[in-house]
Design an enzyme around this catalytic site. Structure first.
Site, short mmCIF file in Angstrom:
data_model
loop_
_atom_site.label_atom_id
_atom_site.label_comp_id
_atom_site.label_asym_id
_atom_site.label_seq_id
_atom_site.Cartn_x
_atom_site.Cartn_y
_atom_site.Cartn_z
CB CYS A 279 -4.83 1.70 7.13
SG CYS A 279 -4.95 0.00 6.79
CG HIS B 197 -8.70 2.39 4.41
ND1 HIS B 197 -7.64 2.79 4.00
CD2 HIS B 197 -8.81 1.03 4.87
CE1 HIS B 197 -6.65 1.70 3.93
NE2 HIS B 197 -7.38 0.66 4.59
CD GLU C 132 -8.33 5.89 2.42
OE1 GLU C 132 -7.55 4.94 2.31
OE2 GLU C 132 -8.34 6.34 3.70
#
Length: 208
Positions: free
Chosen positions: A85, A190, A192
């Protein structure tokens, strides 16, 4: 193997930490720190970033020697580094969020506000969007083209050298959502927060 997630007070990075620990299991040591010596001795580094370009750059530069240590790690020692990001956006020379702010200057380019076509597209760009893989990036090994990733951003990285672009996403225009330059990798999305496909990207980075 030691993988360091850089914690420089740039916001909540717990989901990044949890995802890396889930992938690493007990085979890889995941360290969360801003300790310069630990970063220097790591095999790989993850640079997360949440918030504005300026706030992340300021937080990074508030830790004495951190920017230089990361530069030495990635550009001199050529060890693998993943920016996530705003972590990716900081690779740029300059960003225009809040006020004009100098970036790390690792990949020539700028970070500008997404053109939302006079309000036709909502900002921030939040949610799942399809990625179009543009080159055979090591972190996309085993990832199908047109997979969906999770995004939260209002600004985009525009690199000068289009050869570093490894994937784009279509949101108002073609937005760069992944870059690869030798040992330096970055994702605007992202991983994650991108479910099993995101974990696969993390696994690919760990396995480099």
């Amino acid at each position: 193997m030691n993988v360091t997630i850089v914690d420089y007070n740039s916001g909540n990075i717990s989901s990044v930490i949890n995802s890396f620990k889930e992938v690493a299991k007990d085979k890889v040591n995941i360290e969360v720190t801003s300790d310069l010596n630990k970063i220097k001795s790591s095999d790989k580094v993850v640079l997360p970033g949440q918030g504005s370009f300026k706030s992340c750059v300021d937080a990074l530069k508030n830790i004495n020697g951190l920017a230089d240590t990361l530069n030495e790690f990635a550009n001199n020692n050529k060890k693998p580094l993943l920016g996530i990001c705003v972590g990716l956006q900081m690779f740029a020379d300059i960003g225009y969020e809040e006020i004009e702010t100098k970036g790390l200057g690792w990949i020539s380019g700028k970070v500008s506000k997404i053109d939302n076509q006079n309000g036709k597209f909502k900002l921030p760009h939040i949610g799942w969007n399809e990625i179009d893989i543009k080159k055979d990036s090591k972190i996309f090994k085993g990832i199908d083209n047109k997979s969906h990733m999770y995004f939260v951003h209002s600004y985009e990285f525009i690199p000068e050298d289009k050869n570093v672009i490894s994937a784009i996403t279509d949101y108002s225009s073609n937005i760069v959502c992944s870059v690869e330059k030798e040992n330096i990798f970055g994702t605007q999305f992202h991983p994650e927060k991108s479910d099993k496909i995101g974990l696969k990207i993390i696994e690919n980075f760990i396995n480099l």
